[in-house]
Enzyme design. Structure first.
Site, mmCIF file in Angstrom:
data_model
loop_
_atom_site.group_PDB
_atom_site.id
_atom_site.type_symbol
_atom_site.label_atom_id
_atom_site.label_comp_id
_atom_site.label_asym_id
_atom_site.label_seq_id
_atom_site.Cartn_x
_atom_site.Cartn_y
_atom_site.Cartn_z
ATOM 1 C CE1 TYR A 139 20.039 25.009 65.606
ATOM 2 C CE2 TYR A 139 17.752 24.511 66.152
ATOM 3 C CZ TYR A 139 19.099 24.237 66.285
ATOM 4 O OH TYR A 139 19.516 23.200 67.076
ATOM 5 C CD GLU A 227 22.650 22.352 65.963
ATOM 6 O OE1 GLU A 227 22.162 23.035 66.870
ATOM 7 O OE2 GLU A 227 23.854 21.984 65.950
#
Length: 397
Positions: A139, A227
């Site tokens: 991530y 993101e």
């Protein structure tokens, strides 16, 4: 359900709450196009509006495996259902011919997911992309952090899952790097973050390069957040951004015209779109008492007061400061067009708006729209409020 709009409004133990909502929403393929233009590694893909275009795109890809994705703004596409009977808005296949067949059951049909209205959203576009194997998922995000007075990198070697869950259960696997907005991402920062994400050997340098390119994109498009989940590693030794979400600063629209021109408003609530045209912040709710208020704080308090006394607000409507008479009139048109509305409550504080403008707009609306529901008006904060309050009383039921 979260729809494209200016604000998110909700109810909780502490009353009504409000948080900023960036109104620009891009489809997945649009975000990937922006990433491609900044040199970020993404899967090869094409966009199709018809089944024949989808079939042709699948042939052009010449990939071992193909992924077909319905393009809507709501999440949960993989588990969604089409009114054509097809299950799932994301499909994998090795046969290009199957892509055309699947697209025929997607395009023009409504896809219902946990985040769409109950009738679903019509799919007008599909993305045909090369499917890549992922040997490891991480991530990575860049976001504006007020506490740091600028951008911050956030990463975790645990990707492909809810990052909030990772932060709650294994906070030691969340890594942060504060970026000096004047200096940008330094080589040692990018390499350190890549190492923290678990990239090793040549992949560490490759991941660091992708991190720097993502920061360039962040600045280039005036993003508030980029993101990537997952930022993946393939068995062939590639670092690829498989899925991304970009939030934009709507205050930068004047210099990001090409980006904002991509905005897909077809899935937005028509009333909210009409309100936005007149610079009104409107969110529809489930009650029957329409609220006409200036200032977000007062609007939330008005919703709470209605709820406290057993009523239910039909909407959140913030006129803001500097409102003009025409905006008042258009706001009334929106409120009276809602069939659920059985009464209208006007609660105006004259400290940030001229009550005369509000009064003139309301009286014009009452005359021309032939108001059929009770109207309760409170004007406060200007010396001339009694005159205009009296003027409005003539149209109060």
């Amino acid at each position: 359900q979260l729809r494209p709009g200016c604000l998110i409004i909700g109810k909780g133990d502490r009353g009504t709450w409000l948080s900023p909502r960036r109104w620009l929403n891009l489809q997945e393929y649009q975000s990937k196009k922006l990433m491609q233009e900044s040199g970020v590694a993404v899967q090869r893909f094409y966009v199709a509006d018809t089944p024949s275009e989808a079939l042709e795109a699948a042939k052009r890809l010449n990939a071992k495996e193909i992924v077909l994705k319905a393009q809507i703004l709501a999440g949960g596409r993989g588990k969604g259902v089409f009114d054509s009977g097809l299950k799932g808005g994301v499909h994998l296949t090795k046969d290009p011919a199957v892509v055309g067949e699947l697209a025929n059951k997607m395009l023009g049909f409504n896809l219902t997911t946990k985040q769409t209205p109950k009738d679903g959203v019509k799919v007008k576009t599909v993305m045909v992309a090369e499917a890549l194997d992922i040997s490891r998922e991480t991530y990575f995000a860049i976001l504006m952090d007020r506490s740091c007075n600028g951008p911050v990198m956030v990463g975790s070697p645990q990707g492909g899952m809810d990052i909030e869950e990772v932060a709650a259960n294994t906070p030691e696997l969340i890594f942060k790097e504060v970026i000096d907005i004047f200096e940008g991402v330094q080589d040692d920062q990018a390499l350190r973050m890549a190492a923290n994400l678990g990239f090793k050997g040549p992949l560490q340098r490759q991941a660091a390069d992708q991190i720097k390119r993502l920061y360039d994109l962040f600045l280039k498009v005036d993003a508030t957040q980029v993101e990537v989940n997952p930022l993946g590693e393939t068995p062939e030794g590639q670092v690829v951004c498989f899925d991304a979400k970009i939030n934009f600063d709507d205050n930068a629209e004047f210099r990001q015209k090409s980006v904002f021109a991509m905005d897909d408003m077809t899935e937005s609530d028509p009333t909210e779109m009409e309100a936005a045209k007149w610079d009104l912040k409107y969110i529809g709710l489930d009650g029957n008492i329409a609220c006409f208020v200036n200032g977000a704080g007062l609007a939330m308090a008005t919703c709470d007061i209605i709820d406290l006394h057993g009523g239910k607000p039909a909407n959140f409507l913030d006129l803001g400061g500097g409102v003009k008479e025409r905006q008042v009139y258009e706001a009334f048109k929106l409120l009276t067009a809602d069939p659920k509305v059985e009464a209208i409550l006007v609660n105006i504080f004259g400290g940030i708006v001229n009550c005369a403008i509000i009064a003139n707009g309301i009286t014009k609306a009452c005359r021309e729209l032939e108001l059929k529901v009770p109207l309760v008006v409170r004007l406060e904060g200007t010396e001339r409020r009694s005159i205009y309050s009296h003027k409005i009383t003539n149209y109060t039921h």
